[in-house]
Design a protein around this motif. Structure first.
Motif, PDB file in Angstrom:
ATOM      1  N   SER A 216       1.076  -1.139  -0.004  1.00 29.44           N
ATOM      2  CA  SER A 216      -0.032   0.017  -0.094  1.00 29.44           C
ATOM      3  C   SER A 216       1.073   1.341   0.054  1.00 29.44           C
ATOM      4  O   SER A 216       1.871   1.320   0.591  1.00 29.44           O
ATOM      5  CB  SER A 216      -0.870  -0.003   0.948  1.00 29.44           C
ATOM      6  N   GLY A 217       0.342   2.290  -0.625  1.00 31.56           N
ATOM      7  CA  GLY A 217       1.098   3.577  -0.624  1.00 31.56           C
ATOM      8  C   GLY A 217       2.316   3.520  -1.545  1.00 31.56           C
ATOM      9  O   GLY A 217       3.184   4.356  -1.292  1.00 31.56           O
ATOM     10  N   TYR A 218       2.383   2.856  -2.664  1.00 31.13           N
ATOM     11  CA  TYR A 218       3.616   2.640  -3.591  1.00 31.13           C
ATOM     12  C   TYR A 218       3.458   3.901  -4.422  1.00 31.13           C
ATOM     13  O   TYR A 218       2.555   4.223  -5.185  1.00 31.13           O
ATOM     14  CB  TYR A 218       3.490   1.461  -4.127  1.00 31.13           C
ATOM     15  N   THR A 219       4.724   4.586  -4.444  1.00 30.57           N
ATOM     16  CA  THR A 219       4.688   5.915  -5.333  1.00 30.57           C
ATOM     17  C   THR A 219       6.008   5.728  -6.241  1.00 30.57           C
ATOM     18  O   THR A 219       7.085   5.152  -5.871  1.00 30.57           O
ATOM     19  CB  THR A 219       4.680   7.137  -4.556  1.00 30.57           C
TER      20      THR A 219
ATOM     21  N   SER B 197      -2.449   2.459  -7.145  1.00 30.95           N
ATOM     22  CA  SER B 197      -3.150   1.890  -5.999  1.00 30.95           C
ATOM     23  C   SER B 197      -2.466   0.710  -5.691  1.00 30.95           C
ATOM     24  O   SER B 197      -1.455   0.454  -5.857  1.00 30.95           O
ATOM     25  CB  SER B 197      -4.511   1.581  -6.885  1.00 30.95           C
ATOM     26  N   ASP B 198      -3.235   0.085  -4.657  1.00 32.76           N
ATOM     27  CA  ASP B 198      -2.468  -1.003  -3.787  1.00 32.76           C
ATOM     28  C   ASP B 198      -2.370  -2.202  -4.716  1.00 32.76           C
ATOM     29  O   ASP B 198      -2.963  -2.335  -5.684  1.00 32.76           O
ATOM     30  CB  ASP B 198      -3.454  -1.654  -2.742  1.00 32.76           C
ATOM     31  N   ILE B 199      -1.198  -2.582  -4.745  1.00 34.29           N
ATOM     32  CA  ILE B 199      -0.515  -3.930  -5.207  1.00 34.29           C
ATOM     33  C   ILE B 199      -0.872  -5.150  -4.495  1.00 34.29           C
ATOM     34  O   ILE B 199      -0.288  -5.030  -3.482  1.00 34.29           O
ATOM     35  CB  ILE B 199       0.941  -3.813  -5.977  1.00 34.29           C
ATOM     36  N   SER B 200      -1.667  -6.010  -5.008  1.00 32.04           N
ATOM     37  CA  SER B 200      -1.599  -7.358  -4.159  1.00 32.04           C
ATOM     38  C   SER B 200      -1.736  -8.415  -4.990  1.00 32.04           C
ATOM     39  O   SER B 200      -1.805  -8.326  -6.210  1.00 32.04           O
ATOM     40  CB  SER B 200      -3.280  -6.869  -3.631  1.00 32.04           C
TER      41      SER B 200
END
Length: 146
Positions: free
Chosen positions: A114-117, A136-139
């Motif tokens: 979460s919060g990847y920029t 957006s979140d990577i899951s």
């Protein structure tokens, strides 16, 4: 014919000089967008590796979660070396074990970043500001045999 050739002398270089900043900006934006996609795909692959590792571990195992964080962020289970991407740190990585379905129930594990920029190499170009890109979140979710 000779007269028009003399009046047109140097026009092409002036036109090129006027267009050059726009061409450079377009090339720089395309390069930065390509880098952003490359980094995003690298992070997706790291999350998949983390969920693959975590799917064969005991549910809610703190040591396995720490190893998974290291795999996602550093690319190795020990957490040594430089991060794969400067835009991610271990605090951004989370995991969740759940049971879905009934008769038979299936255990699944999800790893999420979460919060990847993404921060571009150049923050401004010819006065145009290029900000960070927030993804957006990577899951990734995988079935766990345990």
């Amino acid at each position: 014919m000779n007269m028009t050739r003399k009046t047109q002398s140097g026009v092409a270089i002036v036109e090129f000089a006027l267009i050059l900043p726009f061409l450079l900006m377009l090339a720089m934006l395309a390069t930065e967008f390509g880098r952003a996609v490359y980094r995003y795909n690298g992070m997706v692959k790291a999350v998949r590796d983390g969920v693959r590792y975590l799917s064969i571990q005991e549910p809610n195992n703190a040591a396995a979660l720490a190893t998974t964080r290291n795999l996602v962020v550093y690319g190795n289970p020990d957490g040594t070396g430089a991060p794969l991407d400067p835009g991610v740190d271990p605090a951004m990585v989370s995991a969740q074990w759940t049971t879905t379905g009934s008769a038979p129930s299936v255990n699944v594990v999800t790893v999420r970043v979460s919060g990847y920029t993404f921060t571009p190499m150049v923050s401004a170009f010819f006065g145009a500001s290029i900000g960070t890109i927030a993804f957006s979140d990577i899951s990734a979710t995988m079935r766990s045999p345990l």
